[in-house]
Structure formats: C-alpha cells, structure tokens
Design a protein around this motif. Structure first.
Motif, short mmCIF file in Angstrom:
data_model
loop_
_atom_site.label_atom_id
_atom_site.label_comp_id
_atom_site.label_asym_id
_atom_site.label_seq_id
_atom_site.Cartn_x
_atom_site.Cartn_y
_atom_site.Cartn_z
N LYS A 1 3.46 47.63 -4.55
CA LYS A 1 2.04 47.26 -4.65
C LYS A 1 1.56 46.97 -3.23
O LYS A 1 1.52 45.83 -2.77
N GLY B 1 4.28 47.04 -14.63
CA GLY B 1 3.19 46.10 -14.89
C GLY B 1 3.69 44.83 -15.57
O GLY B 1 4.45 44.89 -16.54
N THR B 2 3.23 43.69 -15.08
CA THR B 2 3.60 42.42 -15.71
C THR B 2 2.91 42.29 -17.07
O THR B 2 3.47 41.71 -17.99
N THR B 3 1.70 42.83 -17.19
CA THR B 3 0.97 42.73 -18.46
C THR B 3 1.66 43.59 -19.52
O THR B 3 1.82 43.18 -20.67
N GLN B 4 2.07 44.79 -19.11
CA GLN B 4 2.78 45.68 -20.05
C GLN B 4 4.06 45.00 -20.55
O GLN B 4 4.37 45.03 -21.75
N THR C 1 -5.35 50.91 -11.21
CA THR C 1 -5.11 49.46 -11.14
C THR C 1 -4.57 48.95 -12.48
O THR C 1 -4.84 47.81 -12.86
N SER C 2 -3.84 49.78 -13.19
CA SER C 2 -3.41 49.37 -14.54
C SER C 2 -2.20 50.17 -15.01
O SER C 2 -1.88 51.22 -14.46
N SER C 3 -1.56 49.66 -16.06
CA SER C 3 -0.51 50.41 -16.75
C SER C 3 -1.12 51.06 -17.99
O SER C 3 -2.11 50.57 -18.53
N LEU D 1 4.13 51.29 -10.71
CA LEU D 1 4.39 49.85 -10.72
C LEU D 1 4.87 49.44 -12.11
O LEU D 1 4.38 49.96 -13.12
N VAL E 1 -3.86 48.36 -19.31
CA VAL E 1 -3.64 46.92 -19.27
C VAL E 1 -3.33 46.49 -17.83
O VAL E 1 -2.65 47.20 -17.09
N SER E 2 -3.85 45.32 -17.48
CA SER E 2 -3.54 44.74 -16.17
C SER E 2 -3.85 43.24 -16.21
O SER E 2 -4.49 42.76 -17.15
N ASN F 1 -6.45 54.71 -4.60
CA ASN F 1 -6.70 54.25 -5.97
C ASN F 1 -8.21 54.02 -6.20
O ASN F 1 -8.74 54.36 -7.25
N TYR G 1 -4.85 50.67 -0.96
CA TYR G 1 -5.42 51.05 -2.25
C TYR G 1 -6.64 51.96 -2.11
O TYR G 1 -7.37 52.17 -3.08
#
Ligand code: PLP
Length: 294
Positions: free
Chosen positions: A163, A222-225, A199-201, A220, A258-259, A170, A167
């Motif tokens: 990360k 993703g922590t949210t995923q 900026t997301s999964s 990446l 998701v992010s 992106n 960007y």
C-alpha cells in the motif's frame, strides 16, 4: 474548514523496548506546513500508508492495519515499524475523534532526501459520507490494469501488493470510471483475472459461498474483506480465495467493493449492464462493519 488532526511521530526502531511512546508524538497544526520540501513522499510518492475507519471513537481492526503497514514496509525496504508505537499513536488520535465516522491515516515515508531517517505521521479527519454508496450501490467498470497475473512474481519492484503512497494510477482509474459514467472501477489483469478496485477489495457471492481474488496475485489483502469473511462464516456461508475470471462478475448472485472507510458498497451495474444485488445482506454486512471490531 473540516476538522483535521495531525500527529508527527518519531519512528522507533522495531526492537525499541519502551512501553510508553507518548514522548515520540507531537501534535502539530494540521492546517500549517509540516513537511520539508525534500520529503521523498511528496517528491516521489516513496512511502506507505494505511487508512483506518473510526466509528464513534473506536478505531477498527488496528492490529490488521499495523500488520499490513509492516508488510508494505518489508516490500518497500523501509525500516520495520514498531507495532506498539503505531497502536499507541492510533489510540491517541482516536481519542480525539468524536461521535460518527472518522478516518485515521498512518503514513510512513522514506524521509527527506539524503536524510537519516524515515518520516512518520498520522492524520485524523471526519470520514466522507458513504451512505448513498452503501444503501443505493455503485456502478463499476472493469479496467485492464495492464499487467498479466504473473507480473507480480516476475517484477516485484512494481510493489503491486504494497500500500504505497503512489496512488496516482489508482486515482486515474477512478477518473476513467467517471468518464465512462460509473462510480468506481474493478481492475482486471491483462489475462482476464479480477484483481481489486483502485481503493477496495472485490467480494462476490455465489449461493452460500463468498469468493474474493487470492491476495497473492499482486493485490492488497483487504482488512475489510478479512473481517467480512469471518462474519459470514459465522452466519453459515463458505468463504474462498480463488482465481476469479472477469466473466464471473456478471454471473455472481452479488458483488461488493469493500474497504475500511466506505465499508460494503453493493455493485448494481458492471460495464453498463445491471447485475444482481443483495440489499438485505448488504445492510447486514454494514451493520457488522459499523460495530466495534478489533
Ligand atoms: N485494495 C486497494 C488497492 C486499496 O487501496 C484498499 C483500501 O484502500 C483495499 C484493497 C481494501 O483494503 P482495506 O479493506 O484494508 O481498507
């Protein structure tokens, strides 16, 4: 001007034995200049960052974010961050955030050109309002990332799984999505494999299975995923990391981006064609993502 808070951090070595790092933090005026013009973060985008969602003063999934900061640091040959120092800095900033949703951003830069040490800082600010994206959904377009799926292994210097502060690409992808009358983009490898949003999964549901592209493929993790997978497994769904062909985006029973700050945005159209949407499950996911998570 919207509320913003900034903490400069004197980065500690990863084996620093101190237990209290408060004297390595300095609150600075977030509206005043704080970086040297020789900063490599601004000159070259040479650094890494994390964005942490804060809900009613609770910073979400801090450990996962600090671990990913360390992972990005390793990929970029930056000194390993001191996890406890960053955790304390996050707690310090979260205590300044009031009710509602905020975002805390951690930044670790290579520092000033020819300088002795990295530069580190953290900001806290009110989060953008994602209510419409969460409730009404988003239209996305698929965009070729320009690399085949073997590129991350063949060319690790592309830093595709880190990360980094670079960007600009992106952001250009999101502008291209808007030019194509959409809200966001999904990157696809040049050999047709779904990767991630800028900026997301990307999450897909097929019946009672949740699927996301394998993080090894230069995307990446993703922590949210990760958090959503834990939640849906408790609700009886299966979860899997898989190679997802671009055509699967259209046959899924539901797709989300998701992010950490946006949370779960249901995809309502892909490349101009409407797709299946699961609003009840979306509401459940966002309720869960807004609950305190460690
Ligand atoms: N992939 C990319 C490229 C991102 O920039 C982000 C978040 O900003 C994500 C995935 C999702 O990561 P997280 O859920 O940890 O916010």
């Amino acid at each position: 001007m919207a509320w913003r808070y900034c903490l400069m951090i004197e980065p500690a070595a990863s084996d620093d034995p101190r237990s209290d790092f408060s004297d390595t933090f300095a609150v600075v005026d977030a509206t005043a200049p704080a970086l040297s013009v020789g900063e490599l973060s601004t000159q070259r985008g040479d650094g890494i960052f994390e964005s942490i969602g804060v809900v009613d003063g609770h910073p979400q999934e801090v450990t996962a974010h600090v671990e990913r900061l360390a992972h990005s640091a390793a990929l970029c040959d930056l000194p390993a961050p001191h996890a406890e120092q960053w955790r304390q800095a996050v707690a310090h900033a979260a205590a300044q955030c009031g009710a509602g949703e905020h975002v805390i951003r951690l930044i670790l830069s290579r520092g000033v050109e020819h300088g002795p040490a990295p530069t580190a800082w953290l900001t806290a600010a009110v989060a953008p309002d994602y209510a419409t994206a969460r409730e009404r959904g988003i239209r996305v377009v698929t965009l070729d990332r320009g690399y085949d799926s073997a590129a991350p292994d063949r060319a690790p210097w592309l830093l595709l799984g880190a990360k980094t502060l670079s960007y600009a690409v992106n952001m250009a992808a999101i502008r291209e999505a808007k030019r194509r009358d959409a809200d966001d983009a999904v990157f696809v490898s040049s050999d047709g494999v779904v990767l991630e949003g800028p900026t997301s999964s990307v999450l897909l549901r097929f019946g009672d299975r949740f699927v996301t592209p394998a993080p090894g493929a230069g995307i990446l993790h993703g922590t949210t995923q990760l958090s959503v997978f834990e939640h849906v497994r408790e609700r009886g769904f299966e979860t899997a990391y898989e190679n997802v062909e671009a055509s699967a985006l259209r046959t899924a029973d539901a797709v989300w981006l998701v992010s950490s700050v946006r949370l779960a945005a249901p995809v309502v159209a892909i490349d101009g064609a409407p797709v299946a949407v699961d609003l009840a499950l979306t509401a459940d996911l966002n309720r869960y993502l807004l609950s305190p998570r460690d």
